[in-house]
Scaffold this active site. Structure first.
Site, mmCIF file in Angstrom:
data_model
loop_
_atom_site.group_PDB
_atom_site.id
_atom_site.type_symbol
_atom_site.label_atom_id
_atom_site.label_comp_id
_atom_site.label_asym_id
_atom_site.label_seq_id
_atom_site.Cartn_x
_atom_site.Cartn_y
_atom_site.Cartn_z
ATOM 1 C CG ASP A 268 51.551 70.447 20.705
ATOM 2 O OD1 ASP A 268 50.398 70.213 20.768
ATOM 3 O OD2 ASP A 268 52.336 71.162 21.040
ATOM 4 C CG ASP A 328 50.986 74.862 26.927
ATOM 5 O OD1 ASP A 328 50.343 73.805 26.563
ATOM 6 O OD2 ASP A 328 51.549 75.244 25.951
HETATM 7 C C1 GLA Z 1 52.042 73.657 22.847
HETATM 8 C C2 GLA Z 1 52.257 72.474 23.758
HETATM 9 C C3 GLA Z 1 53.374 72.774 24.680
HETATM 10 C C4 GLA Z 1 54.610 73.186 23.829
HETATM 11 C C5 GLA Z 1 54.344 74.167 22.622
HETATM 12 C C6 GLA Z 1 55.366 74.252 21.437
HETATM 13 O O1 GLA Z 1 51.529 74.679 23.394
HETATM 14 O O2 GLA Z 1 51.266 72.435 24.581
HETATM 15 O O3 GLA Z 1 53.913 71.851 25.653
HETATM 16 O O4 GLA Z 1 55.064 71.873 23.184
HETATM 17 O O5 GLA Z 1 53.146 73.843 21.959
HETATM 18 O O6 GLA Z 1 55.144 75.109 20.328
#
Ligand code: GLA
Length: 501
Positions: A268, A328
């Site tokens: 990520d 997200d």
């Molecule tokens: C980001 C990602 C999410 C999750 C969070 C965890 O927002 O897009 O899917 O993994 O981080 O902190």
């Protein structure tokens, strides 16, 4: 009196310009095991204007268009990945400075803007926070790793548990995935998302925090259930939730993951904006892609960078088996529908071993109706999207189980040909989508409107040969006789999903 007031006003106006220059620091305590974070602003004042830089362990942005007008200090911050600069304002509070975004959270009643203390007029930003540009390899597209020949299926901790994921609930989830029939339906990856990490030991090995006392033992347990274990990291110094990430330790972490028995890595971006430029974005993913290949263990590689920089063009080349295409998801109709129905056009990037990922499922988390969750499941399956459930499997209701375990719909997602579906018609809030299958096609009639709607699909527009194909309704589980075309009432926010041969 009047002269004094005027004098003070003048003084107030003169003060900031003189005092703003230099380095300011704000420290936020770590929450729930995340690291404490320091944010630095460095301002270089020139008359009534100023420039500078904002740096933290998660960010690195240019300060631009700084203006000092009396007591009002405004500026913009511009990071390499932001489309638009962020409008900021600062205010002197005695010796301290508050800095907050304009029109952001600062507008709300009980928000206290963070307070910065001046380190020194001359001091620059601490060198260990500045991007060191650790060398990155030039990308030479990698051949496929042979994994994820159909879209990955499983479960991920983030949507339901976020920072509350721990060894115990992962084990319980593995038990429930096995006993509920989810495993046998194909949901085999049990993925731990952010917040498992601690710091590093003296040799630089990444450590788990107290929520995960023994990752190897957990992997053994998950494997003993006929399941696979996934984990999470990122190319920056810290993860999105502020935990240790893999910056500068990519090979070492890949080896650790392999030694633990990890089968899937979600990587990520988040705080990597603090250390890498746009040009370094793909190479940073490639670095971990190479490290996973060298780890000696087959590990599915999931890129999480929200669809930036045309990831479909290079995601597979840096070793990715899937890549997020959006920000997200949240457990609301609008969020799910906006994401899902916007995937049209990315189909050229999807195929066996390399998939577009419109984010994880929210099915069963309570924010949508069963009708909407059926649409979520159908749409993701039409898109050949990864099916990563994100609910509490231990307490799943029968209706949610029926949605997630609909084998006829799962078969569309998992079709071996690996085509991502496309929209073939849009009439206002009604959309007809088609996905070519190894044999035949899937056709979905989606009604995004507030009222039920009668919808029709002609087999000719779906590219189905012959006027009287074999048609099956995959939610009603029944065959349909529909020569030439099919007309059906589709509920509000609902779907009718068909397989046509
Ligand atoms: C980001 C990602 C999410 C999750 C969070 C965890 O927002 O897009 O899917 O993994 O981080 O902190």
């Amino acid at each position: 009196m009047r002269t004094l007031a005027a004098c003070m006003l003048l003084l107030g106006a003169a003060l900031p310009a003189a005092d703003l220059g230099g380095t300011w620091m704000m420290e936020q305590a770590g929450r729930g095991g995340s690291q404490a974070r320091k944010t630095y602003y460095y301002f270089k004042v020139d008359g009534n204007s100023f420039t500078g830089q904002m740096v933290s362990s998660t960010d690195n942005q240019r300060v631009q268009n700084g203006k000092i007008e009396g007591n009002s200090i405004t500026f913009e911050t511009q990071g390499p990945f932001n489309d638009r600069p962020r409008q900021m304002r600062a205010e002197f509070k005695g010796e301290e400075l508050t800095i907050s975004g304009v029109g952001g959270r600062g507008g709300r009643g009980n928000f206290t803007p963070p307070v910065y203390k001046k380190l020194s007029a001359a001091a620059a930003i601490p060198a260990d926070l500045l991007p060191t540009h650790k060398p990155l390899p030039a990308v030479k597209p990698l051949p496929p790793n042979g994994l994820a020949l159909t879209p990955p299926m499983g479960w991920n901790s983030w949507n339901k548990f976020a920072g509350r994921v721990e060894d115990k609930n992962v084990r319980e989830m593995a038990d429930a995935i096995a006993s509920s029939g989810m495993r046998d339906a194909g949901y085999v990856y049990v993925n731990i998302d952010d917040t498992w990490e601690a710091g590093r030991d003296g040799s630089g090995n990444i450590l788990t925090n107290e929520k995960f006392p023994d990752m190897k033992a957990l992997a053994d347990y998950v494997h003993s259930k006929g399941l696979k274990l996934g984990i999470y990291s990122g190319p920056g110094r810290l993860t999105c939730a502020g935990f240790t990430a893999s910056y500068g330790h990519e090979e070492q972490d890949a080896k650790t993951f392999a030694a633990w028995g990890i089968d899937y890595l979600k990587y990520d971006w988040c705080a990597a904006s603090g250390v890498y430029t746009k040009e370094e974005h793909a190479p940073a993913y490639y670095k971990m892609g190479l490290a996973l290949r060298a780890s000696g263990r087959p590990i599915v590689y999931s890129l999480c960078q929200y669809g930036w920089l045309d990831v479909g063009e290079w995601g597979a080349g840096v070793g990715g088996n899937l890549w997020r295409t959006t920000g997200d998801i949240s457990d609301r109709w609008d969020s799910m529908a906006n994401i899902g129905f916007n995937q049209n056009g990315r189909e050229k990037y999807a195929g066996p071993g390399h998939w577009n990922d419109p984010d994880m499922l929210e099915i069963g988390n309570g924010g949508m109706t069963d009708t909407e969750y059926r649409t979520h499941m159908s749409l993701w399956s039409m898109l050949a999207a990864p099916l990563l459930a994100g609910h509490d499997v231990r307490t799943m209701s029968d209706s949610i189980k029926e949605i997630l375990l609909n084998k006829e719909v799962i078969a569309i997602d998992q079709d071996k040909a690996g085509h991502q579906g496309v929209r073939i018609r849009q009439d206002g809030e009604q959309e007809v989508w088609k996905k070519a299958l190894e044999k035949g096609a899937a056709v979905a009639l989606f009604n995004r409107g507030k009222d039920a709607a009668r919808m029709t699909v002609k087999w000719s527009e779906a590219g189905v040969a012959g006027q009287n194909p074999k048609v099956r309704d995959l939610w009603a589980h029944k065959d349909i006789n529909a020569p030439g075309e099919y007309t059906v009432e589709v509920p509000s926010h609902g779907v009718v999903m068909l397989k046509v041969n």
